[in-house]
Design an enzyme around this catalytic site. Structure first.
Site, PDB file in Angstrom:
ATOM      1  N   GLY A 111       0.852  -1.195  -0.195  1.00  0.00           N
ATOM      2  CA  GLY A 111      -0.112   0.151   0.022  1.00  0.00           C
ATOM      3  C   GLY A 111       0.804   1.168  -0.036  1.00  0.00           C
ATOM      4  O   GLY A 111       1.957   1.196   0.137  1.00  0.00           O
ATOM      5  N   PRO A 113       2.683   4.892   0.776  1.00  0.00           N
ATOM      6  CA  PRO A 113       3.519   5.232   2.222  1.00  0.00           C
ATOM      7  C   PRO A 113       2.790   5.870   3.385  1.00  0.00           C
ATOM      8  O   PRO A 113       1.731   6.478   3.042  1.00  0.00           O
ATOM      9  CB  PRO A 113       4.502   6.262   1.705  1.00  0.00           C
ATOM     10  CG  PRO A 113       4.427   6.306   0.228  1.00  0.00           C
ATOM     11  CD  PRO A 113       3.232   5.684  -0.345  1.00  0.00           C
ATOM     12  N   GLY A 114       3.270   5.445   4.547  1.00  0.00           N
ATOM     13  CA  GLY A 114       2.623   5.990   5.583  1.00  0.00           C
ATOM     14  C   GLY A 114       1.120   5.594   5.960  1.00  0.00           C
ATOM     15  O   GLY A 114       0.286   6.527   6.678  1.00  0.00           O
ATOM     16  N   THR A 115       0.712   4.441   5.351  1.00  0.00           N
ATOM     17  CA  THR A 115      -0.617   4.067   5.551  1.00  0.00           C
ATOM     18  C   THR A 115      -0.824   2.928   6.925  1.00  0.00           C
ATOM     19  O   THR A 115      -1.822   2.592   7.429  1.00  0.00           O
ATOM     20  CB  THR A 115      -1.291   3.392   4.429  1.00  0.00           C
ATOM     21  OG1 THR A 115      -0.184   2.509   3.915  1.00  0.00           O
ATOM     22  CG2 THR A 115      -1.613   4.342   3.565  1.00  0.00           C
ATOM     23  N   GLY A 116       0.333   2.810   7.473  1.00  0.00           N
ATOM     24  CA  GLY A 116       0.374   2.007   8.783  1.00  0.00           C
ATOM     25  C   GLY A 116       0.985   0.464   8.718  1.00  0.00           C
ATOM     26  O   GLY A 116       0.682  -0.120   9.503  1.00  0.00           O
ATOM     27  N   LYS A 117       1.656   0.434   7.848  1.00  0.00           N
ATOM     28  CA  LYS A 117       2.233  -1.188   7.378  1.00  0.00           C
ATOM     29  C   LYS A 117       3.055  -1.469   8.567  1.00  0.00           C
ATOM     30  O   LYS A 117       3.139  -2.597   9.179  1.00  0.00           O
ATOM     31  CB  LYS A 117       3.034  -0.991   6.045  1.00  0.00           C
ATOM     32  CG  LYS A 117       1.806  -0.998   4.969  1.00  0.00           C
ATOM     33  CD  LYS A 117       2.467  -1.076   3.610  1.00  0.00           C
ATOM     34  CE  LYS A 117       3.481  -0.108   3.242  1.00  0.00           C
ATOM     35  NZ  LYS A 117       2.993   1.209   3.150  1.00  0.00           N
ATOM     36  N   GLU A 338      -7.774  32.177  -8.154  1.00  0.00           N
ATOM     37  CA  GLU A 338      -8.140  31.259  -6.944  1.00  0.00           C
ATOM     38  C   GLU A 338      -9.757  31.406  -7.156  1.00  0.00           C
ATOM     39  O   GLU A 338     -10.488  30.212  -6.900  1.00  0.00           O
ATOM     40  CB  GLU A 338      -7.837  31.416  -5.764  1.00  0.00           C
ATOM     41  CG  GLU A 338      -6.188  31.255  -5.506  1.00  0.00           C
ATOM     42  CD  GLU A 338      -5.892  29.877  -6.184  1.00  0.00           C
ATOM     43  OE1 GLU A 338      -6.218  29.104  -6.117  1.00  0.00           O
ATOM     44  OE2 GLU A 338      -4.382  29.870  -6.749  1.00  0.00           O
ATOM     45  N   HIS A 341     -11.230  29.146  -9.674  1.00  0.00           N
ATOM     46  CA  HIS A 341     -11.266  27.706  -9.170  1.00  0.00           C
ATOM     47  C   HIS A 341     -12.532  27.461  -8.183  1.00  0.00           C
ATOM     48  O   HIS A 341     -13.329  26.488  -8.188  1.00  0.00           O
ATOM     49  CB  HIS A 341     -10.124  27.320  -8.258  1.00  0.00           C
ATOM     50  CG  HIS A 341      -8.853  27.162  -9.121  1.00  0.00           C
ATOM     51  ND1 HIS A 341      -9.109  26.156 -10.241  1.00  0.00           N
ATOM     52  CD2 HIS A 341      -7.512  27.468  -9.360  1.00  0.00           C
ATOM     53  CE1 HIS A 341      -7.527  26.119 -10.940  1.00  0.00           C
ATOM     54  NE2 HIS A 341      -6.901  26.893 -10.271  1.00  0.00           N
TER      55      HIS A 341
HETATM   56  P1  ATP Z   1       6.162   3.487   4.612  1.00  0.00           P
HETATM   57  O1  ATP Z   1       5.521   2.506   3.656  1.00  0.00           O
HETATM   58  O2  ATP Z   1       6.394   4.906   4.211  1.00  0.00           O
HETATM   59  O3  ATP Z   1       7.223   2.567   5.324  1.00  0.00           O
HETATM   60  P2  ATP Z   1       4.081   2.441   6.591  1.00  0.00           P
HETATM   61  O4  ATP Z   1       3.008   2.186   5.741  1.00  0.00           O
HETATM   62  O5  ATP Z   1       5.095   1.478   7.028  1.00  0.00           O
HETATM   63  O6  ATP Z   1       4.852   3.777   5.538  1.00  0.00           O
HETATM   64  P3  ATP Z   1       4.003   3.622   9.226  1.00  0.00           P
HETATM   65  O7  ATP Z   1       5.328   3.759   9.386  1.00  0.00           O
HETATM   66  O8  ATP Z   1       3.222   2.514   9.773  1.00  0.00           O
HETATM   67  O9  ATP Z   1       3.617   3.800   7.826  1.00  0.00           O
HETATM   68  O10 ATP Z   1       3.152   4.796   9.611  1.00  0.00           O
HETATM   69  C1  ATP Z   1       3.871   6.198   9.976  1.00  0.00           C
HETATM   70  C2  ATP Z   1       3.407   7.002  11.114  1.00  0.00           C
HETATM   71  O11 ATP Z   1       2.015   7.509  10.517  1.00  0.00           O
HETATM   72  C3  ATP Z   1       2.943   6.159  12.391  1.00  0.00           C
HETATM   73  O12 ATP Z   1       4.058   6.026  13.184  1.00  0.00           O
HETATM   74  C4  ATP Z   1       1.543   6.589  12.709  1.00  0.00           C
HETATM   75  O13 ATP Z   1       2.152   7.725  13.818  1.00  0.00           O
HETATM   76  C5  ATP Z   1       1.121   7.266  11.553  1.00  0.00           C
HETATM   77  N1  ATP Z   1       0.004   6.063  10.969  1.00  0.00           N
HETATM   78  C6  ATP Z   1       0.070   5.756   9.817  1.00  0.00           C
HETATM   79  N2  ATP Z   1      -1.123   4.996   9.765  1.00  0.00           N
HETATM   80  C7  ATP Z   1      -1.702   5.063  10.862  1.00  0.00           C
HETATM   81  C8  ATP Z   1      -2.871   4.471  11.526  1.00  0.00           C
HETATM   82  N3  ATP Z   1      -3.724   3.790  10.528  1.00  0.00           N
HETATM   83  N4  ATP Z   1      -3.302   4.644  12.607  1.00  0.00           N
HETATM   84  C9  ATP Z   1      -2.617   5.462  13.486  1.00  0.00           C
HETATM   85  N5  ATP Z   1      -1.391   6.023  13.062  1.00  0.00           N
HETATM   86  C10 ATP Z   1      -0.885   5.791  11.956  1.00  0.00           C
END
Ligand code: ATP
Length: 508
Positions: A111, A113-117, A338, A341
């Protein structure tokens, strides 16, 4: 015992060399040089293989983590459920061996980046009462053949040792950016990558049901399609879980989780913030909560207000405000752009503007934040044409008032063209169902021009009918710099009513 031997050897050899050199009279200098060379080489190889340091951080060293439960992960209900189901195989050890089920070796989280993996992998370790070790695919990349493979071996060894030391029955190894080492082997890439991937496959094949500790490998990637099929075949990473951007409910949940340790004003409506942050990842939502707290602290407020949160969304979406000085004429032009838009958005999708701003942020001199009433995952031709009109609204307004455009529309055109591209690829144009990759640049240019010209004419005509509204709103926007969605809509309604009255009076 091993340490003793090392210490005795360290003391014995120098004495022996001195003895041979000075008492026996042998020339030991070449031997000393040779040994120094060998020791130096060994040191370099070992430090590259294990403990290379980059910016003072140990590279290639697995990281441990504090326990984290699934409750601390917002949204992602389906991903959590699928993961828990898979992990139950690991937890119910006796049942799976009774049925002769082979162990689950690898789970792939895919998924954006930053989605919580990473959070899911940590929660998986907590749920299964395992030790957790993590590494990133890029940590295994080295120029020297064999180094990456030896790091993979070390990673598995470390996981087993840690589990034994912590007296745990299992270990979760998390490899982020697994695509870096697990990319398709088409023969074109560096041999080092192949060896690293082969070692990972070998380690995975070496995981058996009866082994103690049991090892579960969790990989994460943003580019699943680039992974080698050997890695994805049954018996390796055969559970694939999609970890997507959160929907509105998920965003609300994530915001609430990150608001737990922050003082919120009673008037704060996190549901509204969740609505306005369409397309944000969990990491961006965490950043919104954090930035809003920083704004509140800077203003010496007792608690975070809705305004702080709204400012934080702008910051995360567009970047920090810049101090770019602009002339009065330029500001007016940006304001009209703006408003173009924003008025287009209200005409095409009433109630959708969440903010119109004239303050420069990042590369933009002004911006309109839209607030989709609902998350959309499927788009019709009509919807996409509406999006194109909104994107072209700024340039259309400039044409209406100045008779020409400026470079400020470049980003809007990029956006409009990417919508055209997805319309063509989804068979939503007069070309019918067509493979975009087979189209010549000329054909692309023709279809893009025809769609953009058509939508530009439509929006120009719509905006021309509301020309007076522009002029009435312009002064307010220039004076106030930022207009919230509701304020903008009430301005629009009042101005429309005033224009109608004026028209009637002039007709009378
Ligand atoms: P990457 O692909 O960039 O490694 P990732 O999918 O592993 O990203 P995480 O490292 O799990 O993402 O998330 C980064 C931060 O974002 C977490 O430390 C948290 O603070 C916040 N975060 C992301 N997803 C969630 C979620 N579903 N619930 C709560 N916090 C979240």
């Amino acid at each position: 015992m091993r340490n003793y031997i090392k210490e005795i050897a360290l003391g014995f050899f120098p004495v022996l060399i001195l003895f041979l050199q000075f008492i026996v009279g042998l020339n030991m200098i070449p031997l000393v040089f040779f040994m120094a060379l060998v020791v130096g080489l060994l040191y370099v190889v070992r430090s590259r293989g294990n403990l290379a340091t980059i910016g003072g951080e140990r590279k290639g060293k697995p990281r441990a983590a504090a326990p984290l439960s699934f409750d601390e992960i917002g949204g992602q209900e389906r991903a959590k459920q699928e993961l828990v189901e898979a992990l139950d195989f690991l937890v119910q050890e006796e049942r799976i061996s009774k049925f002769g089920i082979r162990p689950l070796k690898g789970i792939l989280l895919a998924g954006p980046p930053g989605t919580g993996k990473t959070l899911l992998a940590k929660a998986a370790a907590t749920y299964t009462d395992s030790v957790y070790v993590a590494a990133s695919g890029s940590e295994f990349v080295e120029m020297y053949v064999g180094v990456g493979a030896s790091r993979i071996r070390d990673l598995f060894k470390e996981a087993r040792q840690k589990a034994a030391k912590a007296d745990k029955g299992s270990a979760v190894i998390f490899i982020d950016e697994i695509d870096v080492i697990g990319g398709k082997r088409d023969g074109g890439q560096h041999k080092e990558y192949d060896q690293t991937l082969n070692q990972l496959l070998t380690e995975m094949d070496g995981i058996h049901t009866t082994d103690k500790p049991r090892i579960l490998l969790i990989g994460a990637t943003n580019r699943k399609e680039t992974l080698d099929s050997a890695l994805l075949r049954p018996g390796r990473f055969d559970r694939h879980i999609t970890v997507d951007l959160p929907d509105k409910k998920g965003r609300d949940h994530i915001l609430r989780i990150h608001a737990r340790n922050k003082p919120l004003h009673d008037e704060v409506n996190l549901g509204k913030i969740a609505e306005e942050s369409f397309g944000f990842s969990g990491a961006q939502l965490e950043s919104v909560m954090n930035e809003s707290a920083i704004y509140a602290m800077r203003e010496e407020s007792e608690a975070i207000s809705q305004r702080h949160l709204s400012m934080a969304i702008d910051k995360v979406m567009m970047g920090e405000k810049t101090d770019r000085e602009s002339t009065k004429e330029e500001r007016e032009r940006v304001a009209l752009h703006e408003l173009g838009h924003a008025i287009a958005a209200e005409l095409v999708r009433p109630g959708s503007v969440s903010q119109v701003a004239l303050s420069p942020r990042g590369q933009a001199l002004g911006y309109v934040r839209h607030n989709p009433q609902q998350d959309h995952y499927l788009y019709t031709q009509e919807f996409l044409e509406g999006q194109i009109m909104i994107a072209l609204g700024g340039a259309a307004a400039e044409e209406l008032f100045y008779g020409g455009r400026s470079t400020g529309s470049r980003g809007d055109f990029d956006q409009a063209m990417s919508i055209v591209r997805s319309m063509v690829e989804s068979g939503l144009t007069e070309l019918g169902i067509i493979d975009g990759s087979m189209m010549t640049p000329d054909r692309w240019a023709t279809i893009t021009r025809s769609i953009l010209d058509e939508q530009m004419d439509r929006i120009k005509q719509m905006l021309a009918e509301h020309k007076k509204v522009f002029l009435h709103s312009l002064d307010v926007l220039v004076a106030e710099e930022t207009l919230g969605g509701d304020r903008f809509r009430s301005l629009l309604q009042n101005n429309e009513a005033a224009s109608d009255e004026q028209d009637q009076m002039s007709m009378a």
